[in-house]
Design a protein around this motif. Sequence first.
Motif, PDB file in Angstrom:
ATOM      1  N   VAL A  14       0.846  -1.207   0.000  1.00  0.00           N
ATOM      2  CA  VAL A  14       0.000   0.000   0.000  1.00  0.00           C
ATOM      3  C   VAL A  14       0.875   1.248   0.000  1.00  0.00           C
ATOM      4  O   VAL A  14       0.616   2.203  -0.749  1.00  0.00           O
ATOM      5  N   VAL A  15       1.906   1.242   0.821  1.00  0.00           N
ATOM      6  CA  VAL A  15       2.829   2.384   0.879  1.00  0.00           C
ATOM      7  C   VAL A  15       3.532   2.570  -0.468  1.00  0.00           C
ATOM      8  O   VAL A  15       3.693   3.694  -0.951  1.00  0.00           O
ATOM      9  N   SER A  16       3.928   1.466  -1.085  1.00  0.00           N
ATOM     10  CA  SER A  16       4.650   1.536  -2.362  1.00  0.00           C
ATOM     11  C   SER A  16       3.764   2.075  -3.480  1.00  0.00           C
ATOM     12  O   SER A  16       4.183   2.940  -4.258  1.00  0.00           O
ATOM     13  N   TRP A  17       2.519   1.591  -3.574  1.00  0.00           N
ATOM     14  CA  TRP A  17       1.609   2.083  -4.615  1.00  0.00           C
ATOM     15  C   TRP A  17       1.267   3.545  -4.393  1.00  0.00           C
ATOM     16  O   TRP A  17       1.176   4.326  -5.351  1.00  0.00           O
ATOM     17  N   THR A  18       1.094   3.925  -3.136  1.00  0.00           N
ATOM     18  CA  THR A  18       0.805   5.329  -2.831  1.00  0.00           C
ATOM     19  C   THR A  18       1.991   6.213  -3.204  1.00  0.00           C
ATOM     20  O   THR A  18       1.825   7.296  -3.776  1.00  0.00           O
ATOM     21  N   SER A  41      -2.216   2.379 -12.090  1.00  0.00           N
ATOM     22  CA  SER A  41      -3.068   1.200 -12.312  1.00  0.00           C
ATOM     23  C   SER A  41      -2.554   0.367 -13.482  1.00  0.00           C
ATOM     24  O   SER A  41      -2.611  -0.868 -13.457  1.00  0.00           O
ATOM     25  N   THR A  42      -2.050   1.031 -14.512  1.00  0.00           N
ATOM     26  CA  THR A  42      -1.490   0.320 -15.659  1.00  0.00           C
ATOM     27  C   THR A  42      -0.233  -0.449 -15.260  1.00  0.00           C
ATOM     28  O   THR A  42      -0.031  -1.604 -15.665  1.00  0.00           O
ATOM     29  N   ILE A  43       0.604   0.204 -14.447  1.00  0.00           N
ATOM     30  CA  ILE A  43       1.816  -0.469 -13.950  1.00  0.00           C
ATOM     31  C   ILE A  43       1.431  -1.710 -13.153  1.00  0.00           C
ATOM     32  O   ILE A  43       2.022  -2.785 -13.312  1.00  0.00           O
ATOM     33  N   HIS A  44       0.422  -1.561 -12.285  1.00  0.00           N
ATOM     34  CA  HIS A  44      -0.015  -2.710 -11.484  1.00  0.00           C
ATOM     35  C   HIS A  44      -0.527  -3.838 -12.368  1.00  0.00           C
ATOM     36  O   HIS A  44      -0.226  -5.013 -12.137  1.00  0.00           O
ATOM     37  N   TYR A  84      -2.625  -3.147  -3.859  1.00  0.00           N
ATOM     38  CA  TYR A  84      -3.053  -2.197  -4.899  1.00  0.00           C
ATOM     39  C   TYR A  84      -4.543  -1.896  -4.794  1.00  0.00           C
ATOM     40  O   TYR A  84      -4.963  -0.738  -4.921  1.00  0.00           O
ATOM     41  N   LEU A  85      -5.362  -2.920  -4.590  1.00  0.00           N
ATOM     42  CA  LEU A  85      -6.808  -2.718  -4.514  1.00  0.00           C
ATOM     43  C   LEU A  85      -7.186  -1.809  -3.349  1.00  0.00           C
ATOM     44  O   LEU A  85      -8.083  -0.965  -3.467  1.00  0.00           O
ATOM     45  N   ILE A  86      -6.497  -1.971  -2.225  1.00  0.00           N
ATOM     46  CA  ILE A  86      -6.747  -1.094  -1.071  1.00  0.00           C
ATOM     47  C   ILE A  86      -6.355   0.336  -1.405  1.00  0.00           C
ATOM     48  O   ILE A  86      -7.105   1.286  -1.152  1.00  0.00           O
ATOM     49  N   TYR A  87      -5.179   0.500  -2.007  1.00  0.00           N
ATOM     50  CA  TYR A  87      -4.727   1.833  -2.434  1.00  0.00           C
ATOM     51  C   TYR A  87      -5.719   2.459  -3.409  1.00  0.00           C
ATOM     52  O   TYR A  87      -6.105   3.627  -3.274  1.00  0.00           O
ATOM     53  N   ASP A  88      -6.147   1.687  -4.420  1.00  0.00           N
ATOM     54  CA  ASP A  88      -7.006   2.230  -5.474  1.00  0.00           C
ATOM     55  C   ASP A  88      -8.377   2.611  -4.942  1.00  0.00           C
ATOM     56  O   ASP A  88      -8.960   3.616  -5.365  1.00  0.00           O
ATOM     57  N   VAL A  90      -9.083   3.642  -1.886  1.00  0.00           N
ATOM     58  CA  VAL A  90      -8.903   4.900  -1.148  1.00  0.00           C
ATOM     59  C   VAL A  90      -8.675   6.055  -2.121  1.00  0.00           C
ATOM     60  O   VAL A  90      -9.190   7.158  -1.937  1.00  0.00           O
ATOM     61  N   CYS A  91      -7.921   5.790  -3.180  1.00  0.00           N
ATOM     62  CA  CYS A  91      -7.629   6.809  -4.185  1.00  0.00           C
ATOM     63  C   CYS A  91      -8.919   7.303  -4.836  1.00  0.00           C
ATOM     64  O   CYS A  91      -9.103   8.504  -5.060  1.00  0.00           O
ATOM     65  N   CYS A  92      -9.820   6.396  -5.136  1.00  0.00           N
ATOM     66  CA  CYS A  92     -11.096   6.766  -5.744  1.00  0.00           C
ATOM     67  C   CYS A  92     -11.929   7.614  -4.788  1.00  0.00           C
ATOM     68  O   CYS A  92     -12.652   8.529  -5.213  1.00  0.00           O
ATOM     69  N   LEU A  93     -11.827   7.341  -3.508  1.00  0.00           N
ATOM     70  CA  LEU A  93     -12.551   8.137  -2.517  1.00  0.00           C
ATOM     71  C   LEU A  93     -12.031   9.572  -2.488  1.00  0.00           C
ATOM     72  O   LEU A  93     -12.807  10.529  -2.423  1.00  0.00           O
ATOM     73  N   PHE A  94     -10.713   9.730  -2.562  1.00  0.00           N
ATOM     74  CA  PHE A  94     -10.110  11.062  -2.574  1.00  0.00           C
ATOM     75  C   PHE A  94     -10.459  11.828  -3.852  1.00  0.00           C
ATOM     76  O   PHE A  94     -10.622  13.040  -3.836  1.00  0.00           O
ATOM     77  N   ASP A  95     -10.576  11.088  -4.947  1.00  0.00           N
ATOM     78  CA  ASP A  95     -10.883  11.718  -6.229  1.00  0.00           C
ATOM     79  C   ASP A  95     -12.380  11.972  -6.395  1.00  0.00           C
ATOM     80  O   ASP A  95     -12.811  12.623  -7.337  1.00  0.00           O
ATOM     81  N   LYS A  96     -13.170  11.434  -5.461  1.00  0.00           N
ATOM     82  CA  LYS A  96     -14.633  11.577  -5.487  1.00  0.00           C
ATOM     83  C   LYS A  96     -15.225  11.019  -6.784  1.00  0.00           C
ATOM     84  O   LYS A  96     -16.220  11.533  -7.295  1.00  0.00           O
ATOM     85  N   SER A  97     -14.579   9.992  -7.330  1.00  0.00           N
ATOM     86  CA  SER A  97     -15.057   9.404  -8.583  1.00  0.00           C
ATOM     87  C   SER A  97     -15.510   7.963  -8.383  1.00  0.00           C
ATOM     88  O   SER A  97     -15.561   7.185  -9.330  1.00  0.00           O
ATOM     89  N   ILE A  98     -15.830   7.609  -7.139  1.00  0.00           N
ATOM     90  CA  ILE A  98     -16.178   6.225  -6.834  1.00  0.00           C
ATOM     91  C   ILE A  98     -17.541   5.880  -7.419  1.00  0.00           C
ATOM     92  O   ILE A  98     -18.468   6.682  -7.403  1.00  0.00           O
ATOM     93  N   LYS A  99     -17.632   4.670  -7.992  1.00  0.00           N
ATOM     94  CA  LYS A  99     -18.868   4.189  -8.592  1.00  0.00           C
ATOM     95  C   LYS A  99     -19.273   2.887  -7.908  1.00  0.00           C
ATOM     96  O   LYS A  99     -18.425   2.140  -7.427  1.00  0.00           O
TER      97      LYS A  99
END
Length: 227
Positions: A14-18, A41-44, A84-88, A90-99
Motif C-alpha cells: 500500500v505504501v509503495s503504490w501510494t 493502475s497500468t503499472i499494477h 493495490y486494490l486497497i490503495y485504489d 482509497v484513491c477513488c474516494l479522494f478523487d470523489k469518482s467512486i462508482k
Amino acid sequence: MEDFDKVYLVVYGVVSWTSAFLLTRKILPKRSFDFCNRIVSTIHAVVAVMLAVLSVQDWRCPVCPLASNSSPLQMRALGVTLAYLIYDLVCCLFDKSIKIDNSVHHLVSIVGIGAGLAYEKCGSEMVAAMYITEVSSPFLHLRELLKELGYKDTDVNLAADVAFALMFTIARMCFGPYLCYVTLSANNPILIKAMALGLQLVSAFWFCKIARMVKFKFTKRSTSKAT
C-alpha cells in the motif's frame, strides 16, 4: 508464509503504490488526479499479469491443483494485488469518482484475496482470476489516458476501445465462467466461492455496458461519415 509476513507485504505494498502515485503526480503536475492514478493502475496490471504467469505451477493445467495450498509465489502475487486494490479504493474516494459497480468489484476482490491469504489456499484459482481480471486493464486505462491527451473520438482511441472490448470479452466472458465453475465445484472456502461468483456477475454487468459502448461508438462513427 507467516501472518506477520503477509501483513507486512500488504502494508508495504500500500505504501509503495501510494508512493508511486505521489511520484507520478510530481513528475506530471499538469495532468489530472485520475490520469496519474491510471498510470499507476497500468503499472499494477502489467506487474500482476507477470506475477500471475510466473506463479503458475503446471502449464498443462494453469488452474491446477484446485483447492490446494498456495505457493509462496502465489501468496506474494496476491499480496501485491491486495495492496493495490486497497490503495485504489482509497484513491477513488479522494478523487470523489467512486462508482457502485467499481466499489463492489474492489470490495469483493479485497475480501476474497484477503480470505485466500488468510487460509493460504486456492492460490491456483485466485492467481488465474487475477490474470483474467487484469489482462484487459492496460487497454481500459489507455482509453482514458488517450482522451486526456487529446485523442478523443480519433482512430487511435477507437482502436483502444475495440482492443479493450475484445480482451475483456475473451478473458472474462470466455475463460471467466470456466474458472468460476471450477472454483465453485472444488472444495474451496465459502468466501472464495462467493468472490468467484461475485466477480463473474460484475464482469457480466460490465460486459453489457462495454457492448453498448462499442455499439454506440461504431454507430456514431457511421453517422458522422454519412454526414
